[in-house]
Design a protein around this motif. Structure first.
Motif, PDB file in Angstrom:
ATOM      1  N   ARG A   5       0.996  10.695 -23.463  1.00 57.00           N
ATOM      2  CA  ARG A   5       0.603   9.577 -22.544  1.00 57.00           C
ATOM      3  C   ARG A   5       2.115   9.126 -22.282  1.00 57.00           C
ATOM      4  NH1 ARG A   5      -2.286   4.065 -24.188  1.00 57.00           N
ATOM      5  NH2 ARG A   5      -1.104   2.459 -23.011  1.00 57.00           N
ATOM      6  N   ASN A   6       2.427   8.520 -21.014  1.00 59.03           N
ATOM      7  CA  ASN A   6       3.694   8.006 -20.551  1.00 59.03           C
ATOM      8  C   ASN A   6       3.375   6.558 -19.855  1.00 59.03           C
ATOM      9  OD1 ASN A   6       5.898   7.327 -18.821  1.00 59.03           O
ATOM     10  ND2 ASN A   6       6.775   9.142 -19.437  1.00 59.03           N
ATOM     11  N   ASP A   7       3.898   5.569 -20.255  1.00 57.19           N
ATOM     12  CA  ASP A   7       3.488   4.239 -19.712  1.00 57.19           C
ATOM     13  C   ASP A   7       4.346   3.919 -18.451  1.00 57.19           C
ATOM     14  OD1 ASP A   7       1.457   4.146 -21.700  1.00 57.19           O
ATOM     15  OD2 ASP A   7       2.481   2.404 -22.749  1.00 57.19           O
ATOM     16  N   THR A   8       5.518   4.630 -18.188  1.00 61.22           N
ATOM     17  CA  THR A   8       6.615   3.925 -17.197  1.00 61.22           C
ATOM     18  C   THR A   8       6.698   4.986 -16.179  1.00 61.22           C
ATOM     19  OG1 THR A   8       8.481   5.249 -18.311  1.00 61.22           O
ATOM     20  CG2 THR A   8       7.778   3.000 -18.943  1.00 61.22           C
ATOM     21  N   LEU A   9       6.088   6.279 -16.181  1.00 60.68           N
ATOM     22  CA  LEU A   9       6.292   7.309 -15.127  1.00 60.68           C
ATOM     23  C   LEU A   9       5.522   6.755 -13.696  1.00 60.68           C
ATOM     24  CD1 LEU A   9       7.082   9.927 -14.238  1.00 60.68           C
ATOM     25  CD2 LEU A   9       4.940  10.814 -15.155  1.00 60.68           C
ATOM     26  N   VAL A  10       4.463   6.199 -13.767  1.00 58.02           N
ATOM     27  CA  VAL A  10       3.796   5.849 -12.423  1.00 58.02           C
ATOM     28  C   VAL A  10       4.386   4.288 -12.200  1.00 58.02           C
ATOM     29  CG1 VAL A  10       1.729   5.172 -11.478  1.00 58.02           C
ATOM     30  CG2 VAL A  10       1.714   7.307 -13.070  1.00 58.02           C
ATOM     31  N   MET A  11       4.816   4.128 -10.995  1.00 51.63           N
ATOM     32  CA  MET A  11       5.460   3.045 -10.465  1.00 51.63           C
ATOM     33  C   MET A  11       4.520   1.934 -10.253  1.00 51.63           C
ATOM     34  SD  MET A  11       8.087   3.929  -7.806  1.00 51.63           S
ATOM     35  CE  MET A  11       9.581   4.746  -8.038  1.00 51.63           C
ATOM     36  N   ARG A  12       4.872   0.561 -10.728  1.00 54.76           N
ATOM     37  CA  ARG A  12       3.657  -0.756 -10.624  1.00 54.76           C
ATOM     38  C   ARG A  12       3.800  -0.928  -9.181  1.00 54.76           C
ATOM     39  NH1 ARG A  12       5.246  -4.528 -15.428  1.00 54.76           N
ATOM     40  NH2 ARG A  12       5.853  -5.634 -13.764  1.00 54.76           N
ATOM     41  N   ALA A  13       2.722  -1.661  -8.868  1.00 54.78           N
ATOM     42  CA  ALA A  13       2.251  -2.256  -7.695  1.00 54.78           C
ATOM     43  C   ALA A  13       3.684  -3.175  -7.025  1.00 54.78           C
ATOM     44  CB  ALA A  13       1.297  -3.268  -7.553  1.00 54.78           C
ATOM     45  N   ASP A  14       4.395  -3.753  -7.885  1.00 52.63           N
ATOM     46  CA  ASP A  14       5.584  -4.393  -7.082  1.00 52.63           C
ATOM     47  C   ASP A  14       6.856  -3.659  -7.174  1.00 52.63           C
ATOM     48  OD1 ASP A  14       6.068  -4.498  -9.993  1.00 52.63           O
ATOM     49  OD2 ASP A  14       6.602  -6.434 -10.254  1.00 52.63           O
ATOM     50  N   GLU A  15       6.905  -2.576  -7.425  1.00 51.00           N
ATOM     51  CA  GLU A  15       8.050  -1.560  -7.371  1.00 51.00           C
ATOM     52  C   GLU A  15       8.352  -0.985  -6.112  1.00 51.00           C
ATOM     53  OE1 GLU A  15       8.979  -0.442 -12.172  1.00 51.00           O
ATOM     54  OE2 GLU A  15       7.327   0.410 -11.201  1.00 51.00           O
ATOM     55  N   GLY A  30       8.742  -2.776  -3.044  1.00 50.63           N
ATOM     56  CA  GLY A  30       8.979  -3.684  -1.878  1.00 50.63           C
ATOM     57  C   GLY A  30       7.810  -4.282  -1.481  1.00 50.63           C
ATOM     58  N   GLN A  31       7.554  -3.989  -0.064  1.00 52.93           N
ATOM     59  CA  GLN A  31       6.472  -4.637   0.532  1.00 52.93           C
ATOM     60  C   GLN A  31       5.159  -3.739   0.132  1.00 52.93           C
ATOM     61  OE1 GLN A  31       6.791  -4.664   4.905  1.00 52.93           O
ATOM     62  NE2 GLN A  31       8.929  -5.719   4.508  1.00 52.93           N
ATOM     63  N   CYS A  32       5.167  -2.681  -0.321  1.00 54.82           N
ATOM     64  CA  CYS A  32       3.972  -1.593  -0.484  1.00 54.82           C
ATOM     65  C   CYS A  32       3.980  -1.332  -1.640  1.00 54.82           C
ATOM     66  CB  CYS A  32       4.163  -0.441   0.475  1.00 54.82           C
ATOM     67  SG  CYS A  32       4.117  -0.800   2.008  1.00 54.82           S
ATOM     68  N   ASP A  33       2.748  -0.950  -2.347  1.00 57.35           N
ATOM     69  CA  ASP A  33       2.410  -0.278  -3.414  1.00 57.35           C
ATOM     70  C   ASP A  33       2.911   0.989  -3.425  1.00 57.35           C
ATOM     71  OD1 ASP A  33       1.286   0.984  -5.780  1.00 57.35           O
ATOM     72  OD2 ASP A  33      -0.203  -0.611  -5.915  1.00 57.35           O
ATOM     73  N   PRO A  34       3.819   1.521  -4.097  1.00 54.17           N
ATOM     74  CA  PRO A  34       4.377   2.953  -4.112  1.00 54.17           C
ATOM     75  C   PRO A  34       3.470   4.026  -4.581  1.00 54.17           C
ATOM     76  CG  PRO A  34       5.234   1.719  -5.903  1.00 54.17           C
ATOM     77  CD  PRO A  34       4.801   0.624  -5.284  1.00 54.17           C
ATOM     78  N   PHE A  35       2.375   3.802  -5.339  1.00 52.92           N
ATOM     79  CA  PHE A  35       1.857   4.904  -5.579  1.00 52.92           C
ATOM     80  C   PHE A  35       0.264   4.758  -4.757  1.00 52.92           C
ATOM     81  CE2 PHE A  35      -1.531   6.538  -8.653  1.00 52.92           C
ATOM     82  CZ  PHE A  35      -1.124   7.842  -8.910  1.00 52.92           C
ATOM     83  N   THR A  36      -0.454   3.794  -4.405  1.00 57.93           N
ATOM     84  CA  THR A  36      -1.767   3.615  -3.755  1.00 57.93           C
ATOM     85  C   THR A  36      -1.455   3.584  -2.193  1.00 57.93           C
ATOM     86  OG1 THR A  36      -1.905   1.160  -4.200  1.00 57.93           O
ATOM     87  CG2 THR A  36      -2.735   2.742  -6.022  1.00 57.93           C
ATOM     88  N   ASP A  37      -0.481   3.087  -1.673  1.00 57.11           N
ATOM     89  CA  ASP A  37      -0.534   2.597  -0.226  1.00 57.11           C
ATOM     90  C   ASP A  37      -0.231   3.546   0.721  1.00 57.11           C
ATOM     91  OD1 ASP A  37      -1.212   0.079  -0.944  1.00 57.11           O
ATOM     92  OD2 ASP A  37       0.781  -0.832  -0.404  1.00 57.11           O
ATOM     93  N   GLN A  74       3.482  11.506  -7.330  1.00 59.54           N
ATOM     94  CA  GLN A  74       3.977  11.371  -6.145  1.00 59.54           C
ATOM     95  C   GLN A  74       4.041   9.929  -5.594  1.00 59.54           C
ATOM     96  OE1 GLN A  74       2.640  15.386  -3.709  1.00 59.54           O
ATOM     97  NE2 GLN A  74       0.961  14.014  -4.254  1.00 59.54           N
ATOM     98  N   HIS A  75       5.117   9.299  -5.191  1.00 57.33           N
ATOM     99  CA  HIS A  75       5.509   7.665  -5.034  1.00 57.33           C
ATOM    100  C   HIS A  75       6.063   7.858  -3.536  1.00 57.33           C
ATOM    101  CE1 HIS A  75       5.914   7.485  -9.199  1.00 57.33           C
ATOM    102  NE2 HIS A  75       4.953   6.285  -9.196  1.00 57.33           N
ATOM    103  N   SER A  76       5.604   7.100  -2.752  1.00 54.44           N
ATOM    104  CA  SER A  76       6.215   7.074  -1.204  1.00 54.44           C
ATOM    105  C   SER A  76       5.870   5.449  -0.754  1.00 54.44           C
ATOM    106  CB  SER A  76       5.692   8.062  -0.245  1.00 54.44           C
ATOM    107  OG  SER A  76       4.500   7.728  -0.071  1.00 54.44           O
ATOM    108  N   VAL A  77       6.734   5.028   0.117  1.00 55.93           N
ATOM    109  CA  VAL A  77       6.788   3.734   0.690  1.00 55.93           C
ATOM    110  C   VAL A  77       7.185   3.966   2.103  1.00 55.93           C
ATOM    111  CG1 VAL A  77       7.867   1.509   0.895  1.00 55.93           C
ATOM    112  CG2 VAL A  77       7.043   2.453  -1.346  1.00 55.93           C
ATOM    113  N   ALA A  78       6.354   3.229   3.139  1.00 56.61           N
ATOM    114  CA  ALA A  78       6.773   3.443   4.589  1.00 56.61           C
ATOM    115  C   ALA A  78       6.412   2.270   5.344  1.00 56.61           C
ATOM    116  CB  ALA A  78       5.860   4.622   5.289  1.00 56.61           C
ATOM    117  N   CYS A  79       6.918   0.932   4.746  1.00 62.19           N
ATOM    118  CA  CYS A  79       6.915  -0.074   5.192  1.00 62.19           C
ATOM    119  C   CYS A  79       7.659  -1.155   4.795  1.00 62.19           C
ATOM    120  CB  CYS A  79       5.277  -0.821   4.721  1.00 62.19           C
ATOM    121  SG  CYS A  79       5.125  -1.075   2.974  1.00 62.19           S
ATOM    122  N   GLY A  80       8.486  -1.517   5.687  1.00 61.75           N
ATOM    123  CA  GLY A  80       9.941  -2.129   5.485  1.00 61.75           C
ATOM    124  C   GLY A  80      10.821  -1.137   5.272  1.00 61.75           C
TER     125      GLY A  80
END
Length: 190
Positions: free
Chosen positions: A85-95, A97-104, A120-126
């Protein structure tokens, strides 16, 4: 017609639930529920294994939840065990900026191929960026080791004659074979 849509929706949800082993559901830590999962071969035994991201039922930018990533390996009898188990690998919803880096984004999530897996994390809003972290199974250690992280960001070009996007240099962090980092020990700030 509305009835058929609801029936089809229910059937697809039931099928997805049926695919998820009850043995794994029983091993999910108390207070967590499944956010995402992927199925594939994660080690050298030719059995189907599961990567499972869990989170608390309330998981928003204002109330972010830890998102542990759990690796479940299949036993020869068809049951599963929590391998690590790893508790820190998947980014949280507030990491993100404007979007959730794991689910958005449709590019987010988990990918498995031949004993390698990527978060895989990605953000494309802001902001616009991707962060892909890959691990591989080491047969000698019987454990998953950090392989590499690839981070890239870009921004919209304000020059009307230029390309729409300007890419920043790709930042690649590769594993150091002299100092391997296990999946369980990996931290973002290393």
């Amino acid at each position: 017609m509305k009835y058929l849509f609801v029936l089809a929706l229910f059937a697809s949800g039931a099928l997805r639930a049926a695919e998820f082993p009850a043995n794994i559901v029983r091993l999910i830590p108390k207070g967590y529920e499944v956010l995402s999962y992927a199925v594939g071969q994660l080690n050298d035994d030719n059995l189907q294994d599961y990567l499972v991201v869990v989170h608390h039922p309330v998981d928003t930018r204002l109330q972010p939840s830890l998102r542990p990533l759990l690796i479940f390996t299949q036993n020869p009898d068809g049951t599963f065990r929590l391998a690590t188990r790893n508790d820190t690998l998947v980014m949280r919803a507030d990491e993100g900026g404007q979007c959730d880096p794991f689910t958005d984004s449709e590019d987010n999530g988990l990918a498995i191929k031949d004993r390698y897996f990527t978060v895989q994390h990605s953000v494309a809003c802001g902001q616009h960026w991707t962060d892909y972290i890959t691990f591989h199974y080491d047969e000698k250690r019987h454990d998953w080791l950090f392989h590499k992280e690839i981070v890239q960001s870009w921004h919209l070009n304000s020059d009307p004659g230029g390309d729409a996007l300007e890419l920043d240099p790709v930042h690649v962090t590769k594993a150091n074979s002299k100092h391997p980092i296990t999946f369980e020990a990996w931290r973002r700030d290393q």
